[in-house]
Design a protein around this motif. Structure first.
Motif, PDB file in Angstrom:
ATOM      1  N   UNK A  13    -124.373 -54.569  90.686  1.00  9.05           N
ATOM      2  CA  UNK A  13    -124.301 -54.075  89.258  1.00  9.05           C
ATOM      3  C   UNK A  13    -124.769 -54.867  88.278  1.00  9.05           C
ATOM      4  N   UNK A  14    -125.414 -54.526  87.592  1.00  7.59           N
ATOM      5  CA  UNK A  14    -126.120 -55.109  86.013  1.00  7.59           C
ATOM      6  C   UNK A  14    -124.474 -55.197  85.076  1.00  7.59           C
ATOM      7  N   UNK A  15    -123.855 -56.358  84.853  1.00  5.77           N
ATOM      8  CA  UNK A  15    -122.377 -56.258  84.242  1.00  5.77           C
ATOM      9  C   UNK A  15    -122.385 -56.041  82.894  1.00  5.77           C
ATOM     10  N   UNK A  21    -115.210 -55.252  86.399  1.00  2.81           N
ATOM     11  CA  UNK A  21    -115.150 -54.603  87.153  1.00  2.81           C
ATOM     12  C   UNK A  21    -113.331 -53.432  87.786  1.00  2.81           C
ATOM     13  N   UNK A  22    -112.569 -54.164  87.233  1.00  3.97           N
ATOM     14  CA  UNK A  22    -111.524 -53.332  86.997  1.00  3.97           C
ATOM     15  C   UNK A  22    -111.505 -52.292  85.804  1.00  3.97           C
ATOM     16  N   UNK A  23    -110.338 -51.310  86.180  1.00  5.54           N
ATOM     17  CA  UNK A  23    -110.382 -50.091  85.194  1.00  5.54           C
ATOM     18  C   UNK A  23    -109.480 -50.695  83.655  1.00  5.54           C
ATOM     19  N   UNK A  24    -109.071 -50.584  82.831  1.00 10.19           N
ATOM     20  CA  UNK A  24    -108.806 -50.839  81.596  1.00 10.19           C
ATOM     21  C   UNK A  24    -108.978 -49.866  80.600  1.00 10.19           C
ATOM     22  N   UNK A  25    -107.322 -49.899  80.045  1.00 14.31           N
ATOM     23  CA  UNK A  25    -107.713 -48.727  78.661  1.00 14.31           C
ATOM     24  C   UNK A  25    -108.149 -48.622  77.439  1.00 14.31           C
ATOM     25  N   UNK A  26    -108.854 -47.816  76.971  1.00 12.27           N
ATOM     26  CA  UNK A  26    -109.882 -47.903  76.253  1.00 12.27           C
ATOM     27  C   UNK A  26    -111.834 -48.463  76.234  1.00 12.27           C
ATOM     28  N   UNK A  27    -111.555 -48.803  77.917  1.00  7.08           N
ATOM     29  CA  UNK A  27    -113.177 -49.444  77.513  1.00  7.08           C
ATOM     30  C   UNK A  27    -113.709 -48.851  78.816  1.00  7.08           C
ATOM     31  N   UNK A  28    -115.334 -49.319  79.043  1.00  7.96           N
ATOM     32  CA  UNK A  28    -115.889 -48.762  80.354  1.00  7.96           C
ATOM     33  C   UNK A  28    -115.563 -50.121  81.522  1.00  7.96           C
ATOM     34  N   UNK A  29    -115.324 -49.522  82.996  1.00  6.07           N
ATOM     35  CA  UNK A  29    -116.193 -50.255  83.774  1.00  6.07           C
ATOM     36  C   UNK A  29    -116.720 -49.375  85.058  1.00  6.07           C
ATOM     37  N   UNK A  30    -116.987 -50.584  85.697  1.00  2.30           N
ATOM     38  CA  UNK A  30    -117.218 -50.067  87.014  1.00  2.30           C
ATOM     39  C   UNK A  30    -116.918 -49.593  88.152  1.00  2.30           C
ATOM     40  N   UNK A  31    -115.574 -50.094  87.702  1.00  5.29           N
ATOM     41  CA  UNK A  31    -114.492 -48.873  89.092  1.00  5.29           C
ATOM     42  C   UNK A  31    -114.465 -47.634  88.316  1.00  5.29           C
ATOM     43  N   UNK A  34    -117.134 -45.426  89.248  1.00  8.68           N
ATOM     44  CA  UNK A  34    -117.553 -45.363  90.718  1.00  8.68           C
ATOM     45  C   UNK A  34    -116.308 -44.233  91.615  1.00  8.68           C
ATOM     46  N   UNK A  35    -115.437 -44.758  91.047  1.00 14.18           N
ATOM     47  CA  UNK A  35    -113.776 -43.680  91.393  1.00 14.18           C
ATOM     48  C   UNK A  35    -114.118 -42.245  90.653  1.00 14.18           C
ATOM     49  N   UNK A  36    -114.711 -42.009  89.355  1.00 11.33           N
ATOM     50  CA  UNK A  36    -114.997 -40.521  89.064  1.00 11.33           C
ATOM     51  C   UNK A  36    -116.073 -39.872  90.357  1.00 11.33           C
ATOM     52  N   UNK A  37    -117.111 -40.761  90.154  1.00  8.86           N
ATOM     53  CA  UNK A  37    -118.505 -40.282  91.221  1.00  8.86           C
ATOM     54  C   UNK A  37    -117.688 -40.028  92.202  1.00  8.86           C
ATOM     55  N   UNK A  38    -117.276 -40.776  92.714  1.00  5.85           N
ATOM     56  CA  UNK A  38    -116.362 -40.797  94.369  1.00  5.85           C
ATOM     57  C   UNK A  38    -115.473 -38.891  94.363  1.00  5.85           C
ATOM     58  N   UNK A  52    -112.784 -57.622  94.147  1.00  2.00           N
ATOM     59  CA  UNK A  52    -112.689 -58.781  93.337  1.00  2.00           C
ATOM     60  C   UNK A  52    -112.333 -58.590  92.365  1.00  2.00           C
ATOM     61  N   UNK A  53    -112.463 -59.179  90.939  1.00  2.00           N
ATOM     62  CA  UNK A  53    -112.358 -58.768  89.188  1.00  2.00           C
ATOM     63  C   UNK A  53    -113.648 -59.550  89.416  1.00  2.00           C
ATOM     64  N   UNK A  54    -114.716 -58.829  88.201  1.00  2.00           N
ATOM     65  CA  UNK A  54    -115.265 -59.463  87.114  1.00  2.00           C
ATOM     66  C   UNK A  54    -114.968 -59.468  86.146  1.00  2.00           C
ATOM     67  N   UNK A  55    -115.465 -60.226  85.009  1.00  2.00           N
ATOM     68  CA  UNK A  55    -114.773 -60.325  83.824  1.00  2.00           C
ATOM     69  C   UNK A  55    -116.617 -59.637  83.535  1.00  2.00           C
ATOM     70  N   UNK A  56    -115.911 -59.152  81.390  1.00  2.00           N
ATOM     71  CA  UNK A  56    -117.077 -58.881  80.701  1.00  2.00           C
ATOM     72  C   UNK A  56    -118.507 -58.860  81.143  1.00  2.00           C
ATOM     73  N   UNK A  57    -119.602 -58.143  80.628  1.00  2.00           N
ATOM     74  CA  UNK A  57    -121.109 -58.385  80.774  1.00  2.00           C
ATOM     75  C   UNK A  57    -121.253 -59.915  82.316  1.00  2.00           C
ATOM     76  N   UNK A  58    -120.452 -60.083  84.066  1.00  4.74           N
ATOM     77  CA  UNK A  58    -120.868 -59.994  84.929  1.00  4.74           C
ATOM     78  C   UNK A  58    -121.212 -59.667  85.452  1.00  4.74           C
ATOM     79  N   UNK A  59    -122.056 -59.660  86.438  1.00  2.73           N
ATOM     80  CA  UNK A  59    -123.122 -59.358  87.448  1.00  2.73           C
ATOM     81  C   UNK A  59    -123.015 -59.543  88.261  1.00  2.73           C
ATOM     82  N   UNK A  60    -123.263 -58.219  89.539  1.00  2.00           N
ATOM     83  CA  UNK A  60    -122.623 -58.233  91.084  1.00  2.00           C
ATOM     84  C   UNK A  60    -123.963 -57.594  92.006  1.00  2.00           C
ATOM     85  N   UNK A  61    -124.220 -59.345  92.553  1.00  2.00           N
ATOM     86  CA  UNK A  61    -125.929 -58.340  93.617  1.00  2.00           C
ATOM     87  C   UNK A  61    -125.331 -58.035  94.680  1.00  2.00           C
TER      88      UNK A  61
END
Length: 250
Positions: A13-15, A21-31, A34-38, A52-61
């Protein structure tokens, strides 16, 4: 026989648009996405566990999650990578869906994680948001001398955010080095685990060395102090990528 099948998902993902990554209140996250799509695809509530966690704006290949899917007729889910990708935005991509044993765990079973931090030196609209623009070129040799010193230690309290509620700040770093690239430099680091903000704090400290603000040996005092305020500032998230997560059974 288990009443569910556990799966690993490998994704990238492009962060840029996400609050990590991790679900947070009032913020859009990758997790969250993904949970909604599944859940939509499988027609039952699905919760994923990330490596693991990735912070705001961090990418993952390369990133891994696991989730469990139960079926009334006890047949495994037919792995539908195309269907899952169709439900996700363009900046989150599913690479593989892998059936695993019920005890397999995306976070606790990872044996190695690798990150890269990218820096460039000329203004480039195609690198904006994906690399950190530095005005002056730091001394690569000095930074690599300091990086070698970091590998001698295991307690990295000085590079961790405070109040992270982890049991230990010890990590085993197996590689840490800077390399030149076509338009800049990249820092590559691998370890069994990382603390929150650790890589960005290490890079910020090594940049101080590369700029001649502190000598390489000063890194010893910083690490031994176990005090975050003695290390360098955290560099911007845009240049950081999680690039590899290893497991014994994948």
């Amino acid at each position: 026989m288990a009443e569910y099948q556990r799966y690993f998902i490998e994704l990238a993902y492009d962060g840029t648009k996400y609050h990590g990554w991790q679900i947070q209140p009032n913020a859009v996250t990758v997790q969250e996405l993904l949970n909604k799509a599944l859940s939509t695809l499988l027609r039952q509530p699905i919760e994923t566990t990330g490596c693991g966690r990735t912070d705001t704006g961090v990418h993952a290949t390369e990133y891994f999650v696991h989730f469990d899917h139960s079926s009334m007729d006890h047949r495994p889910w037919t792995m539908d990578k195309k269907g899952l990708n169709a439900l996700l935005p363009h900046d989150i991509a599913i690479k593989r869906i892998i059936p695993v044993e019920p005890e397999a765990h995306a976070r606790f079973d990872a044996t190695l994680r690798s990150y890269e931090y990218h820096i460039h030196f000329q203004k480039d609209p195609f690198r904006h948001g994906y690399s950190w623009l530095l005005r002056d070129t730091p001394d690569l040799e000095l930074m690599n001398r300091a990086a070698a010193i970091i590998m001698e230690y295991s307690d990295f309290s000085c590079f961790s955010k405070s109040n992270t509620q982890v049991k230990t700040n010890n990590c085993k770093i197996v590689n840490a080095a800077w390399e030149p690239t076509e338009k800049g430099i990249v820092f590559k680091i691998s370890a069994d685990r990382f603390l929150r903000n650790m890589v960005r704090a290490i890079v910020g400290t090594l940049i101080m060395v590369g700029r001649g603000e502190i000598p390489p040996e000063a890194v010893r005092d910083i690490i031994e102090s176990k005090n975050r305020s003695n290390a360098g500032t955290s560099v911007p998230a845009c240049g950081l990528y999680l690039t590899e997560v290893k497991y014994l059974y994948l």
